[in-house]
Design a protein around this motif. Sequence first.
Motif, PDB file in Angstrom:
ATOM      1  N   SER A 195     -60.090  31.308  56.332  1.00 42.89           N
ATOM      2  CA  SER A 195     -59.524  31.969  55.165  1.00 42.89           C
ATOM      3  C   SER A 195     -59.061  33.367  55.536  1.00 42.89           C
ATOM      4  N   ALA A 196     -57.767  33.619  55.313  1.00 43.90           N
ATOM      5  CA  ALA A 196     -57.216  34.964  55.533  1.00 43.90           C
ATOM      6  C   ALA A 196     -56.563  35.464  54.246  1.00 43.90           C
ATOM      7  N   ILE A 197     -57.042  34.963  53.111  1.00 45.47           N
ATOM      8  CA  ILE A 197     -56.465  35.297  51.810  1.00 45.47           C
ATOM      9  C   ILE A 197     -56.619  36.788  51.504  1.00 45.47           C
ATOM     10  N   THR A 389     -55.336  43.473  53.558  1.00 48.72           N
ATOM     11  CA  THR A 389     -53.888  43.655  53.424  1.00 48.72           C
ATOM     12  C   THR A 389     -53.226  43.678  54.797  1.00 48.72           C
ATOM     13  N   ALA A 390     -53.895  44.307  55.766  1.00 46.63           N
ATOM     14  CA  ALA A 390     -53.383  44.349  57.137  1.00 46.63           C
ATOM     15  C   ALA A 390     -53.350  42.959  57.755  1.00 46.63           C
ATOM     16  N   VAL A 391     -54.384  42.172  57.501  1.00 37.51           N
ATOM     17  CA  VAL A 391     -54.444  40.805  58.010  1.00 37.51           C
ATOM     18  C   VAL A 391     -53.258  40.005  57.468  1.00 37.51           C
ATOM     19  N   GLN A 392     -52.992  40.152  56.187  1.00 39.33           N
ATOM     20  CA  GLN A 392     -51.865  39.455  55.570  1.00 39.33           C
ATOM     21  C   GLN A 392     -50.539  39.876  56.213  1.00 39.33           C
ATOM     22  N   ALA A 393     -50.371  41.174  56.420  1.00 37.72           N
ATOM     23  CA  ALA A 393     -49.112  41.688  56.974  1.00 37.72           C
ATOM     24  C   ALA A 393     -48.885  41.177  58.395  1.00 37.72           C
ATOM     25  N   ALA A 394     -49.938  41.170  59.198  1.00 38.63           N
ATOM     26  CA  ALA A 394     -49.794  40.741  60.593  1.00 38.63           C
ATOM     27  C   ALA A 394     -49.565  39.236  60.700  1.00 38.63           C
TER      28      ALA A 394
END
Length: 415
Positions: A195-197, A389-394
């Motif tokens: 999960s990277a939600i 938020t950083a995980v989502q962007a990357a």
Amino acid sequence: MIPTRRGLLAALAAVGTLASLTACGGGSDSSGSSSGASSGTYTFWDPYPQLDASSAWGKLVTSCGTKAGVQIKRTPFDTTDLGNKALLAAQQGNAPDVMLVDNPVVSTLVEAGILNKTGDLGLDTTSIQKNIIGAGTLDGASYGVPIGANTLALYYNKKVLAAAHVDPASVKDWSSLTAALQKVKAAGGKGITFSAINTEEGSFQFLPWFWGAGGDLTKLDSAKGVAALSLWQQWVKDGYAPKDVLQNTQTTAWQEFATGDYAFGENGTWQLGNADKAGFAYGVINIPGQKGGSAPVPTGGEFVTVPVQKDSARYAVSKKIVTCLTSDANLLPTDTSLMYVAPTAAVQAEQVKRNPKLKPWVDAVASARGRTSGGLGTRYPAISQPMWTAVQAALSGSKSPQDALDTAQSSARKG
């Protein structure tokens, strides 16, 4: 000390950010009234609306009241609602006598001034594993007694790994795990799901990799943090992990693994029952650190706490209730039914004796950390949100791992 209105309002805002901090989900919301009951009735709130009065947990709560010579009025709330309800009740002067709360919320409630120290109540916590009670400890003082802990590890599908000629024992660090994923893909299988939600669940699942690289939550943009995010980005880019990890909750990530197509699934202790029903042979290994060993994993689980009351004479009975709920004799059936790892070595040993499948989870909990430990306390939400938020962007490709974490660190600093 009765909490101030300003402190409560600030804490309410923090708990709003902490809305999805639980590691494993509860059920639907259940409304209820707080204290104001007669001296023979003690109020108790918990985050288990899925467990009614006829459940083993419901019966235990009732019996602990009986042993303390009082009647317990139990009100279960959804985990996401319990913190706010607690703060509002404290503001109105009618907090429950005893309350079971998710461990990351403890520091917020302490900062609001509404929880008693276990030491002041005379509660004995010496047998509790230090890293587990650490999630409810601030400035050297604990503010609750954990009933157990859950955490993360890697489930693996034996059939998928065998088809790719991968020995799970060979997975000892990031490079060997990535090599295993490469072999699985080459053999026509699917690699890993997680999960990277863009909620706390995403941060919760990223933390083992972040900490496994030696990352420090006060320095999100360090080379160590970038290494962890680069690993996840590489997996998605190379097709070792599906792009839908960006939307996956821990539940949907589990559902993907349960299809039987994936080699690995990062998930929690609470899925053990579902794993036994999945219909395929599986195993569990600890999440590896970047250079080997078990990565530190975040602890989930709840603490039994005693909120501040105007009538301090009530604390003696509250202490009896807490002691009953957290005794070794009662921890064993409670943690067994909840699929938690007990917080004491004695009960952990008995759990493993009865269910050997819990051994890797006990090992994982031994190296686990509280998300608010290390003095972070209520600073954690202001770090976690920029991190997910950083995980989502990357992972979406909109930013490089370095740029994404640079932005996250800047936001965390302002928070």
